[in-house]
Design a protein around this motif. Structure first.
Motif, PDB file in Angstrom:
ATOM      1  N   GLY A 188     -54.108  35.641  29.451  1.00 24.96           N
ATOM      2  CA  GLY A 188     -54.651  36.486  28.391  1.00 24.96           C
ATOM      3  C   GLY A 188     -53.571  37.258  27.661  1.00 24.96           C
ATOM      4  O   GLY A 188     -52.482  37.504  28.213  1.00 24.96           O
ATOM      5  N   ALA A 189     -53.868  37.618  26.409  1.00 26.04           N
ATOM      6  CA  ALA A 189     -52.894  38.339  25.581  1.00 26.04           C
ATOM      7  C   ALA A 189     -53.581  39.442  24.771  1.00 26.04           C
ATOM      8  O   ALA A 189     -53.155  39.777  23.672  1.00 26.04           O
ATOM      9  CB  ALA A 189     -52.172  37.364  24.653  1.00 26.04           C
ATOM     10  N   GLY A 190     -54.645  40.025  25.313  1.00 25.29           N
ATOM     11  CA  GLY A 190     -55.366  41.116  24.632  1.00 25.29           C
ATOM     12  C   GLY A 190     -54.795  42.471  25.026  1.00 25.29           C
ATOM     13  O   GLY A 190     -53.653  42.575  25.500  1.00 25.29           O
ATOM     14  N   GLY A 191     -55.594  43.518  24.856  1.00 25.25           N
ATOM     15  CA  GLY A 191     -55.135  44.879  25.111  1.00 25.25           C
ATOM     16  C   GLY A 191     -54.698  45.118  26.550  1.00 25.25           C
ATOM     17  O   GLY A 191     -53.662  45.742  26.796  1.00 25.25           O
ATOM     18  N   ALA A 192     -55.471  44.619  27.509  1.00 28.62           N
ATOM     19  CA  ALA A 192     -55.137  44.837  28.924  1.00 28.62           C
ATOM     20  C   ALA A 192     -53.849  44.105  29.275  1.00 28.62           C
ATOM     21  O   ALA A 192     -52.976  44.632  29.978  1.00 28.62           O
ATOM     22  CB  ALA A 192     -56.282  44.374  29.813  1.00 28.62           C
TER      23      ALA A 192
ATOM     24  N   ASN B 287     -52.399  31.624  27.285  1.00 26.20           N
ATOM     25  CA  ASN B 287     -53.485  32.103  26.416  1.00 26.20           C
ATOM     26  C   ASN B 287     -54.124  30.939  25.674  1.00 26.20           C
ATOM     27  O   ASN B 287     -53.563  29.851  25.555  1.00 26.20           O
ATOM     28  CB  ASN B 287     -52.949  33.133  25.414  1.00 26.20           C
ATOM     29  N   ARG B 288     -55.360  31.188  25.196  1.00 21.93           N
ATOM     30  CA  ARG B 288     -56.093  30.203  24.410  1.00 21.93           C
ATOM     31  C   ARG B 288     -55.480  30.104  23.008  1.00 21.93           C
ATOM     32  O   ARG B 288     -55.209  29.018  22.518  1.00 21.93           O
ATOM     33  CB  ARG B 288     -57.561  30.656  24.331  1.00 21.93           C
ATOM     34  N   THR B 289     -55.205  31.260  22.394  1.00 15.04           N
ATOM     35  CA  THR B 289     -54.663  31.278  21.031  1.00 15.04           C
ATOM     36  C   THR B 289     -53.168  31.575  21.093  1.00 15.04           C
ATOM     37  O   THR B 289     -52.767  32.686  21.476  1.00 15.04           O
ATOM     38  CB  THR B 289     -55.367  32.371  20.192  1.00 15.04           C
TER      39      THR B 289
ATOM     40  N   ASN C 202     -51.630  34.819  19.353  1.00 21.16           N
ATOM     41  CA  ASN C 202     -51.783  36.133  20.005  1.00 21.16           C
ATOM     42  C   ASN C 202     -50.748  36.336  21.107  1.00 21.16           C
ATOM     43  O   ASN C 202     -50.206  37.438  21.275  1.00 21.16           O
ATOM     44  CB  ASN C 202     -53.200  36.279  20.560  1.00 21.16           C
TER      45      ASN C 202
ATOM     46  N   THR D 179     -56.225  38.663  32.972  1.00 18.39           N
ATOM     47  CA  THR D 179     -56.646  39.783  32.103  1.00 18.39           C
ATOM     48  C   THR D 179     -57.695  39.334  31.092  1.00 18.39           C
ATOM     49  O   THR D 179     -58.078  40.112  30.226  1.00 18.39           O
ATOM     50  CB  THR D 179     -55.450  40.376  31.318  1.00 18.39           C
ATOM     51  N   THR D 180     -58.161  38.078  31.197  1.00 15.74           N
ATOM     52  CA  THR D 180     -59.209  37.612  30.280  1.00 15.74           C
ATOM     53  C   THR D 180     -60.573  37.996  30.866  1.00 15.74           C
ATOM     54  O   THR D 180     -60.690  38.284  32.059  1.00 15.74           O
ATOM     55  CB  THR D 180     -59.183  36.077  30.095  1.00 15.74           C
ATOM     56  N   PRO D 181     -61.611  37.971  30.037  1.00 13.71           N
ATOM     57  CA  PRO D 181     -62.947  38.271  30.587  1.00 13.71           C
ATOM     58  C   PRO D 181     -63.607  37.041  31.226  1.00 13.71           C
ATOM     59  O   PRO D 181     -64.787  37.122  31.592  1.00 13.71           O
ATOM     60  CB  PRO D 181     -63.731  38.741  29.357  1.00 13.71           C
ATOM     61  N   ILE D 182     -62.864  35.951  31.405  1.00 10.86           N
ATOM     62  CA  ILE D 182     -63.473  34.719  31.929  1.00 10.86           C
ATOM     63  C   ILE D 182     -63.821  34.895  33.413  1.00 10.86           C
ATOM     64  O   ILE D 182     -62.927  35.174  34.233  1.00 10.86           O
ATOM     65  CB  ILE D 182     -62.530  33.517  31.734  1.00 10.86           C
TER      66      ILE D 182
END
Ligand code: ATR
Length: 284
Positions: free
Chosen positions: A129-133, A153-155, A158, A196-199
């Motif tokens: 994951g590459a979001g805020g968390a 990451n998926r994208t 990001n 860190t992804t919501p998966i």
């Protein structure tokens, strides 16, 4: 009992009614006989503009900040901690001598949780994951001198943006990207995996962010999801003898770090853990 001397702390967000922070902080205040209270404040977006000034007026001692204000509140602060500045998001505000200072305890919470089980120096770390968390954890991790950090990451865009930011703002360079569906290619060389992804989060508890076939006893796997208490990723990793760390650890440790910033005192881990587990087990 709340008296005229009781000190006020709390959390701001929109929505706020699902926050686990009030029971955790208030339990610790009670156990430690501290004359403090921790209150949830539901702040609508149209009312956020003067929040910090209002909090100063009310003599509030400390605030946690949650979605959607972790970034938007920053221009209102007088000071910001170095790492929070780099992350570009805060989750804690300390009010002291008329000044509001922002901190980000998410990254420290994750690092403390990992360090209970493994050292980080010279380790190869895979972050999903590459979001805020992910951003908070990755920036904080660079201070621990791992051998390498790989962002899956998926994208790609990001992940690339996060990697560019790390390289621009820290001395850390051994950080790269891998498509999340290709983690099998590198997993033999990885020591620590952090989701860190919501998966895998409720209600999608049958989902898993990566192929787990190659996870084994040499891996430490941490999920930041705490609902369910054990995600499919952690279940599989545990079955394959990996060391697993559930998401409650980061949630508790980021809260403990905020509590320390508010009060200068250190609560026992169990003061935060007991009320949290009580609520989460009722939910399942
Ligand atoms: P945060 O609260 O950490 O900001 P988020 O923005 O909801 O969480 O998502 C964090 C990460 O989970 C992102 O990297 C996102 O991938 P993209 O950059 O491709 O958007 C990833 N993510 C969320 N849902 C996903 C899914 N269904 N499959 C794969 N990745 C997912």
């Amino acid at each position: 009992m709340i008296t005229g001397k009781t000190k006020l702390t709390g959390v701001i967000g929109h929505p706020i009614k699902h926050s686990f922070s009030p029971p955790m902080h208030n339990t610790a205040y009670e156990k430690m006989n501290m004359d403090y209270v921790y209150v949830p404040f539901h702040i609508l977006p149209e009312n956020i503009d003067n929040l910090i000034t209002s909090a100063k007026t009310m003599n509030i001692q400390g605030l946690n900040v949650t979605i959607p204000y972790k970034t938007t509140i920053i221009p209102q602060l007088d000071e910001i901690d170095e790492i929070a500045q780099k992350i570009g998001a805060i989750n804690t505000v300390q009010f002291k001598n008329g000044k509001a200072k922002g901190y980000n305890t998410d990254g420290i919470g994750a690092i403390k949780s990992l360090k209970k089980y493994t050292k980080l120096e010279d380790k190869n770390i895979l972050i999903l994951g590459a979001g805020g968390a992910s951003k908070a954890i990755t920036f904080t991790l660079t201070y621990e001198n791992p051998q390498s950090i790989t962002i899956a990451n998926r994208t790609q865009q990001n992940a690339d943006t996060l990697i560019e930011n790390i390289k621009k703002q820290t001395p850390y360079t051994n950080i790269s990207y891998i498509p999340i569906q290709n983690t099998d290619e590198i997993i033999d060389n990885i020591d620590i995996i952090i989701n860190t992804t919501p998966i895998g989060m409720t209600p999608n508890t049958d989902e898993c962010p990566i192929n787990t076939d190659k996870i084994n006893q040499k891996h430490t796997v941490m999920d930041i999801i705490y609902n369910p208490l054990e995600t499919k990723l952690l279940k599989k990793a545990k079955q394959q003898k990996a060391q697993t760390i559930p998401g409650t650890h980061m949630l508790i440790n980021q809260g403990i770090e905020a509590f320390k910033i508010f009060t200068n005192q250190t609560p026992k881990y169990e003061y935060f853990e007991k009320p949290l587990l009580k609520i989460l087990t009722q939910k399942q």
